[in-house]
Design a protein around this motif. Sequence first.
Motif: not given
Length: 578
Positions: A10-12, A337-341
């Motif tokens: 997830a990476n907005f 993996r940890i993504g950006v939120t």
Amino acid sequence: MSTNDTLPSANFIRQIVTNDLKEHKHNGKVATRFPPEPNGYLHIGHAKSICLNFGIAAEFKGTCNLRFDDTNPEKENIEYMQSIERDVKWLGFDWAGLFNASDYFEQLYLYAEQLIEQGLAYVDSLSADDIRAYRGSLTEPGKESPDRSRSIEENLDLFRRMRAGEFADGQYVLRAKIDMASPNMNMRDPAIYRIRRVHHHRTGDKWCIYPMYDYTHCISDALEGITHSLCTLEFEDHRPLYDWVLEQLRNIDSIPPKPEDALLKVKYVEQAAKLHTPQQIEFARLQLEYTIVSKRKLNQLVTEKHVKGWDDPRMPTLAGLRRAGFTPKSIRDFCERIGVTKQNSWIEMGVLEYCIREDLNENAFRAMAVLQPLRVVIENYPADQVEQLEISNHPQKPELGKRQVPFTQVILIEQDDFAEVPPPKFKRLIEGGEVRLRGSYVIKCNEVIKNAAGVITELRCSYDPDTLGKNPEGRKVKGVIHWVSEPESKVAEIRLYDRLFTVPSPDNEPNFLDVINHDSLDVLEGCRVEASLAAAQAGNGYQFERTGYFCLDAIDSVDGKLVFNRTVTLREGGWAKD
Ligand code: ATP
Ligand code: MG
């Protein structure tokens, strides 16, 4: 979070940039920057920002700058700058341009004069305490400083004299004139320049006034043509100020004729009128359990000697992780993996460990090391013989080749691979029992030798010469243990690391120093490693069979002394020393 999430994560921000490009925003360009303050070594939190900024630039065929945000000279230095450059490169990234906020000091100064001339900034003589008191609170509006109505001429004169060094540190500040009643505290006439007589690692003693972060950052971004200025959530409330400063600069219209610096000022003001406004986007900081991601606190660990240095393998710095044997690939994988939120959350250490384990399981050469040696004499093996056994470097990857491992009459095994009174299901060596030596023969223990104190000092064994590379005739031998030759192996010091803190979120403690894990380092001396490891290279990971993943400590391995660091245990949950 689960470690099995599918990639990409997830990476907005990717989404925002994709849309911007579709709408031809920012002239269809993507330009990012990673802007560290050179006041410490980079840590795993910075890796998140680096991977994001450089990653977005690469993904969208844009550029990413490295910019040192060097406006606090008392805490910054060249060593930190150099370590930051090294660590960004080590992670696998290269910058389009290398800049320093201090490159812009003259320009920032002239823009501040310009703001004064537009009536948008004033020199204030209130003390720091008074400024704080006048600022009001979240529920009460601020109070205007008596100096707020000072004339433009007087402000300009005072500001120039601030630069000329006529006043003491703290005697005056330059403040933006915005709105003392703004619900956003950052807009209540923030300071944009302060007097500070401190030597700067790049500009020396040229300046005794330094611009504040909020004033510097947005202008630096705009001057470099940054399109997406990615920062952490705590800057969300600063965004109106970021936009305000650039808005004022873009609206600069008149340039009063001035003496010596007029030409430069004309040039800068023309440039300001055309400045592109970067889009500030905030994302959640990485918080990693059982460690600390704050340069200030990490600095305290170093200066107060709770660790051996910024590159201590227990540190969450990139230098520490590198020394512990983490690979750039594993850290990039972790950041993906940890993504950006936009939600702050704590990431388990297990996620980072999973990433390094995955990389090393795939790529690390196998080797044998005995951490707590027990002598084994194979009585029916010729005393002077050295047999070079060929053992593959990676069981699943024949292409990685084989190495020679010498086998001799006297070998060493792990003390706990022998049990006098075996627990249930014990498959390793017992008196009268057999076990296979990894890549070698099956041996049988015939006699246990003890010293006067009753401690086992040696096992007398025999080997079955028909068992090299094949099963013994007529019986099953289940256990396999690792070993090294006593005369042919090398002595090594092996360091086992545990978490640096005893609680998951040391940052939330009243004093994080109270929750330091004082058992975070276990040094094993007199370990033995197979001969091939004498040529071990720092930067290569090794799986010591059945023991864990290790790497050479290049700094402490000197004069033929071998030191290895444990990077991670073989399996999850292996933190307790097994
Ligand atoms: P520190 O408190 O460790 O000094 P900082 O944010 O003051 O952190 P900077 O050198 O100013 O450190 O940071 C450079 C960039 O890295 C900034 O854009 C910052 O937002 C980002 N960054 C710093 N820490 C983290 C983190 N834990 N997670 C994600 N990004 C981070
Ligand atoms: Mg900072």
